[in-house]
Design a protein around this motif. Structure first.
Motif, PDB file in Angstrom:
ATOM      1  N   VAL A 157     -13.174   3.840   5.643  1.00 45.90           N
ATOM      2  CA  VAL A 157     -11.982   4.659   5.955  1.00 45.90           C
ATOM      3  C   VAL A 157     -10.963   4.546   4.829  1.00 45.90           C
ATOM      4  CG1 VAL A 157     -10.075   4.970   7.594  1.00 45.90           C
ATOM      5  CG2 VAL A 157     -12.315   4.234   8.418  1.00 45.90           C
ATOM      6  N   MET A 183      -6.505  -4.766   8.946  1.00 49.12           N
ATOM      7  CA  MET A 183      -6.191  -5.710   7.861  1.00 49.12           C
ATOM      8  C   MET A 183      -4.942  -6.524   8.192  1.00 49.12           C
ATOM      9  SD  MET A 183      -8.142  -5.843   5.247  1.00 49.12           S
ATOM     10  CE  MET A 183      -6.955  -6.624   4.195  1.00 49.12           C
ATOM     11  N   ILE A 213      -4.174  -8.568 -13.344  1.00 46.00           N
ATOM     12  CA  ILE A 213      -2.947  -8.060 -13.997  1.00 46.00           C
ATOM     13  C   ILE A 213      -1.724  -8.658 -13.294  1.00 46.00           C
ATOM     14  CG2 ILE A 213      -1.506  -6.007 -14.375  1.00 46.00           C
ATOM     15  CD1 ILE A 213      -4.096  -4.448 -14.890  1.00 46.00           C
ATOM     16  N   ASN A 214      -1.763  -8.661 -11.979  1.00 42.80           N
ATOM     17  CA  ASN A 214      -0.628  -9.226 -11.239  1.00 42.80           C
ATOM     18  C   ASN A 214      -0.467 -10.720 -11.543  1.00 42.80           C
ATOM     19  OD1 ASN A 214       0.409  -6.936  -9.999  1.00 42.80           O
ATOM     20  ND2 ASN A 214      -1.044  -7.049  -8.304  1.00 42.80           N
ATOM     21  N   SER A 227      -7.033   6.612   3.533  1.00 40.61           N
ATOM     22  CA  SER A 227      -6.022   7.593   3.934  1.00 40.61           C
ATOM     23  C   SER A 227      -6.401   8.994   3.470  1.00 40.61           C
ATOM     24  CB  SER A 227      -4.663   7.208   3.352  1.00 40.61           C
ATOM     25  OG  SER A 227      -4.290   5.953   3.846  1.00 40.61           O
ATOM     26  N   SER A 228      -6.930   9.105   2.239  1.00 34.64           N
ATOM     27  CA  SER A 228      -7.244  10.452   1.748  1.00 34.64           C
ATOM     28  C   SER A 228      -8.411  11.076   2.518  1.00 34.64           C
ATOM     29  CB  SER A 228      -7.505  10.461   0.241  1.00 34.64           C
ATOM     30  OG  SER A 228      -8.344   9.420  -0.116  1.00 34.64           O
ATOM     31  N   TYR A 244     -11.899  -2.698  -9.146  1.00 26.99           N
ATOM     32  CA  TYR A 244     -10.507  -2.238  -9.193  1.00 26.99           C
ATOM     33  C   TYR A 244      -9.559  -3.327  -8.675  1.00 26.99           C
ATOM     34  CZ  TYR A 244      -6.440   0.451  -7.585  1.00 26.99           C
ATOM     35  OH  TYR A 244      -5.165   0.895  -7.347  1.00 26.99           O
ATOM     36  N   MET A 272      -6.637  -5.427 -10.662  1.00 24.03           N
ATOM     37  CA  MET A 272      -5.248  -5.443 -10.192  1.00 24.03           C
ATOM     38  C   MET A 272      -4.766  -6.885  -9.960  1.00 24.03           C
ATOM     39  SD  MET A 272      -3.772  -2.716  -7.569  1.00 24.03           S
ATOM     40  CE  MET A 272      -3.397  -3.473  -6.034  1.00 24.03           C
ATOM     41  N   GLY A 332       8.867  -0.168  -8.063  1.00 31.67           N
ATOM     42  CA  GLY A 332       8.667  -0.988  -9.260  1.00 31.67           C
ATOM     43  C   GLY A 332       7.477  -1.910  -9.096  1.00 31.67           C
ATOM     44  N   GLY A 374       0.818  -1.209   0.000  1.00 35.97           N
ATOM     45  CA  GLY A 374       0.000   0.000   0.000  1.00 35.97           C
ATOM     46  C   GLY A 374       0.846   1.251   0.000  1.00 35.97           C
ATOM     47  N   THR A 375       0.147   2.360  -0.080  1.00 38.21           N
ATOM     48  CA  THR A 375       0.847   3.651  -0.034  1.00 38.21           C
ATOM     49  C   THR A 375       0.983   4.105   1.422  1.00 38.21           C
ATOM     50  OG1 THR A 375      -0.164   4.146  -2.176  1.00 38.21           O
ATOM     51  CG2 THR A 375       0.820   5.982  -1.018  1.00 38.21           C
ATOM     52  N   LEU A 391       4.954  -4.709  -8.094  1.00 33.70           N
ATOM     53  CA  LEU A 391       4.656  -5.415  -6.843  1.00 33.70           C
ATOM     54  C   LEU A 391       5.016  -6.900  -6.940  1.00 33.70           C
ATOM     55  CD1 LEU A 391       3.314  -5.468  -4.053  1.00 33.70           C
ATOM     56  CD2 LEU A 391       1.106  -5.587  -5.200  1.00 33.70           C
ATOM     57  N   THR A 406      -3.824   3.828   8.584  1.00 31.26           N
ATOM     58  CA  THR A 406      -5.029   4.073   9.390  1.00 31.26           C
ATOM     59  C   THR A 406      -5.329   2.827  10.225  1.00 31.26           C
ATOM     60  OG1 THR A 406      -6.560   3.130   7.788  1.00 31.26           O
ATOM     61  CG2 THR A 406      -6.009   5.470   7.495  1.00 31.26           C
ATOM     62  N   GLY A 425      -7.833   1.136   9.816  1.00 31.72           N
ATOM     63  CA  GLY A 425      -8.351   0.170   8.836  1.00 31.72           C
ATOM     64  C   GLY A 425      -7.229  -0.715   8.324  1.00 31.72           C
TER      65      GLY A 425
HETATM   66  N1  COA Z   1      -8.391   0.436   5.594  1.00 31.07           N
HETATM   67  C1  COA Z   1      -8.156   1.708   5.305  1.00 31.07           C
HETATM   68  N2  COA Z   1      -7.890   2.155   4.093  1.00 31.07           N
HETATM   69  C2  COA Z   1      -7.872   1.257   3.119  1.00 31.07           C
HETATM   70  C3  COA Z   1      -8.107  -0.095   3.331  1.00 31.07           C
HETATM   71  C4  COA Z   1      -8.377  -0.500   4.635  1.00 31.07           C
HETATM   72  N3  COA Z   1      -8.645  -1.755   4.949  1.00 31.07           N
HETATM   73  N4  COA Z   1      -8.020  -0.736   2.159  1.00 31.07           N
HETATM   74  C5  COA Z   1      -7.739   0.177   1.251  1.00 31.07           C
HETATM   75  N5  COA Z   1      -7.637   1.379   1.833  1.00 31.07           N
HETATM   76  C6  COA Z   1      -7.400   2.662   1.190  1.00 31.07           C
HETATM   77  C7  COA Z   1      -5.971   2.989   0.987  1.00 31.07           C
HETATM   78  O1  COA Z   1      -5.430   3.686   2.060  1.00 31.07           O
HETATM   79  C8  COA Z   1      -6.064   3.863  -0.236  1.00 31.07           C
HETATM   80  O2  COA Z   1      -6.525   5.131   0.187  1.00 31.07           O
HETATM   81  P1  COA Z   1      -6.162   6.452  -0.603  1.00 31.07           P
HETATM   82  O3  COA Z   1      -6.591   6.245  -2.024  1.00 31.07           O
HETATM   83  O4  COA Z   1      -6.928   7.477   0.092  1.00 31.07           O
HETATM   84  O5  COA Z   1      -4.670   6.579  -0.478  1.00 31.07           O
HETATM   85  C9  COA Z   1      -7.167   3.226  -1.025  1.00 31.07           C
HETATM   86  O6  COA Z   1      -7.976   2.615  -0.089  1.00 31.07           O
HETATM   87  C10 COA Z   1      -6.668   2.141  -1.940  1.00 31.07           C
HETATM   88  O7  COA Z   1      -5.830   2.710  -2.846  1.00 31.07           O
HETATM   89  P2  COA Z   1      -4.998   1.841  -3.830  1.00 31.07           P
HETATM   90  O8  COA Z   1      -4.375   2.768  -4.799  1.00 31.07           O
HETATM   91  O9  COA Z   1      -5.775   0.707  -4.294  1.00 31.07           O
HETATM   92  O10 COA Z   1      -3.945   1.141  -2.910  1.00 31.07           O
HETATM   93  P3  COA Z   1      -2.745   1.687  -2.227  1.00 31.07           P
HETATM   94  O11 COA Z   1      -2.434   3.104  -2.495  1.00 31.07           O
HETATM   95  O12 COA Z   1      -2.932   1.330  -0.818  1.00 31.07           O
HETATM   96  O13 COA Z   1      -1.607   0.765  -2.906  1.00 31.07           O
HETATM   97  C11 COA Z   1      -0.295  -0.289  -4.644  1.00 31.07           C
HETATM   98  C12 COA Z   1      -1.501   0.586  -4.311  1.00 31.07           C
HETATM   99  C13 COA Z   1       0.977   0.327  -4.089  1.00 31.07           C
HETATM  100  C14 COA Z   1      -0.493  -1.660  -4.021  1.00 31.07           C
HETATM  101  C15 COA Z   1      -0.258  -0.424  -6.186  1.00 31.07           C
HETATM  102  O14 COA Z   1      -0.231   0.859  -6.742  1.00 31.07           O
HETATM  103  C16 COA Z   1       0.952  -1.190  -6.683  1.00 31.07           C
HETATM  104  O15 COA Z   1       0.974  -2.393  -6.665  1.00 31.07           O
HETATM  105  N6  COA Z   1       1.993  -0.478  -7.146  1.00 31.07           N
HETATM  106  C17 COA Z   1       3.214  -1.095  -7.676  1.00 31.07           C
HETATM  107  C18 COA Z   1       3.271  -1.020  -9.196  1.00 31.07           C
HETATM  108  C19 COA Z   1       2.619  -2.241  -9.798  1.00 31.07           C
HETATM  109  O16 COA Z   1       3.005  -3.363  -9.577  1.00 31.07           O
HETATM  110  N7  COA Z   1       1.602  -1.995 -10.642  1.00 31.07           N
HETATM  111  C20 COA Z   1       0.866  -3.061 -11.266  1.00 31.07           C
HETATM  112  C21 COA Z   1      -0.232  -3.523 -10.333  1.00 31.07           C
HETATM  113  S1  COA Z   1      -1.757  -3.508 -11.177  1.00 31.07           S
END
Ligand code: COA
Length: 188
Positions: free
Chosen positions: A140, A34, A118-119, A142-143, A111, A115, A85, A22-23, A87, A28, A30
């Protein structure tokens, strides 16, 4: 033990390592919920903090990692690592057989399915596992937490005390950065 059973045994062990990516901008309750669910399903969990993200993040990678580590310090068998890079490449490098993702609402599903598929195309050996968070964190993100905090709302129930403080500090530093150019522009 035969070579085959040894291979099965090894694969079984490797599949017990999972990644929750995740980012985490910021982590949080949440996310914590998890992770607590995910550790019950695997022997070792790596929380992968994405370094480069298309998102306009508030917190630097180092800040996000520090907050994640602090929020998860009560848990055993959880390691926090930064990744950059793809995941699946990170998972491969870590010998992790599973990716853990949370599905909070029906709206997340399409979504997440995209993902996961694709993975899977990128690496068919890595499975995505979906877990549902506790009801109270179903909405909940992060944004939302950042938005409510910036508008002065109470987010104490969604983040740890340390993250709450970090958000408050960040709001102050962001408003100072925004003010500085305006002041100097007015002065010049
Ligand atoms: N509790 C609270 N928040 C949650 C949650 C939970 N249980 N589950 C999801 N969320 C939130 C996240 O905080 C995020 O919030 P935000 O948009 O406000 O930041 C949102 O829901 C999910 O966003 P998402 O973009 O799906 O996930 P992420 O930012 O947490 O992570 C990665 C995304 C990093 C996993 C993804 O971009 C990635 O794999 N990147 C690497 C590049 C890659 O391999 N790309 C190909 C994959 S298709």
């Amino acid at each position: 033990m035969t070579i085959d059973s040894l291979q099965n045994f090894t694969t079984h062990i490797l599949m017990k390592k999972a990644i929750y990516p995740g980012t985490f901008d910021p982590i949080t309750r949440g996310h914590i919920d998890m992770v607590q669910r995910a550790v019950k399903c695997c022997e070792h969990l790596i929380v992968g903090v994405a370094k480069s993200t298309p998102k306009n993040v508030w917190f630097s990678t180092e800040e996000r990692v520090a907050l994640v580590k602090d929020a998860l310090k009560h848990l055993e068998n959880v390691e926090v690592k930064v990744f950059e890079g793809l995941l699946v490449e990170f998972a491969n490098k870590e010998n992790a057989g599973f990716l853990i993702r949370g599905v909070r609402a029906f709206s997340d599903f399409e979504y997440e399915l995209q993902m996961a598929l694709i993975n899977r195309k990128l690496n068919a050996d890595i499975e995505t596992m979906f877990l549902m968070p506790a009801e109270e964190y179903g909405y909940v993100s992060s944004s939302r937490v950042r938005e409510i905090a910036a508008l002065g709302g109470d987010i104490g129930r969604y983040v740890t005390p340390r993250t709450l403080q970090a958000l408050k500090d960040k709001i102050v530093s962001r408003s100072e950065t925004k003010d500085t150019p305006r002041r100097s522009a007015a002065g010049g």
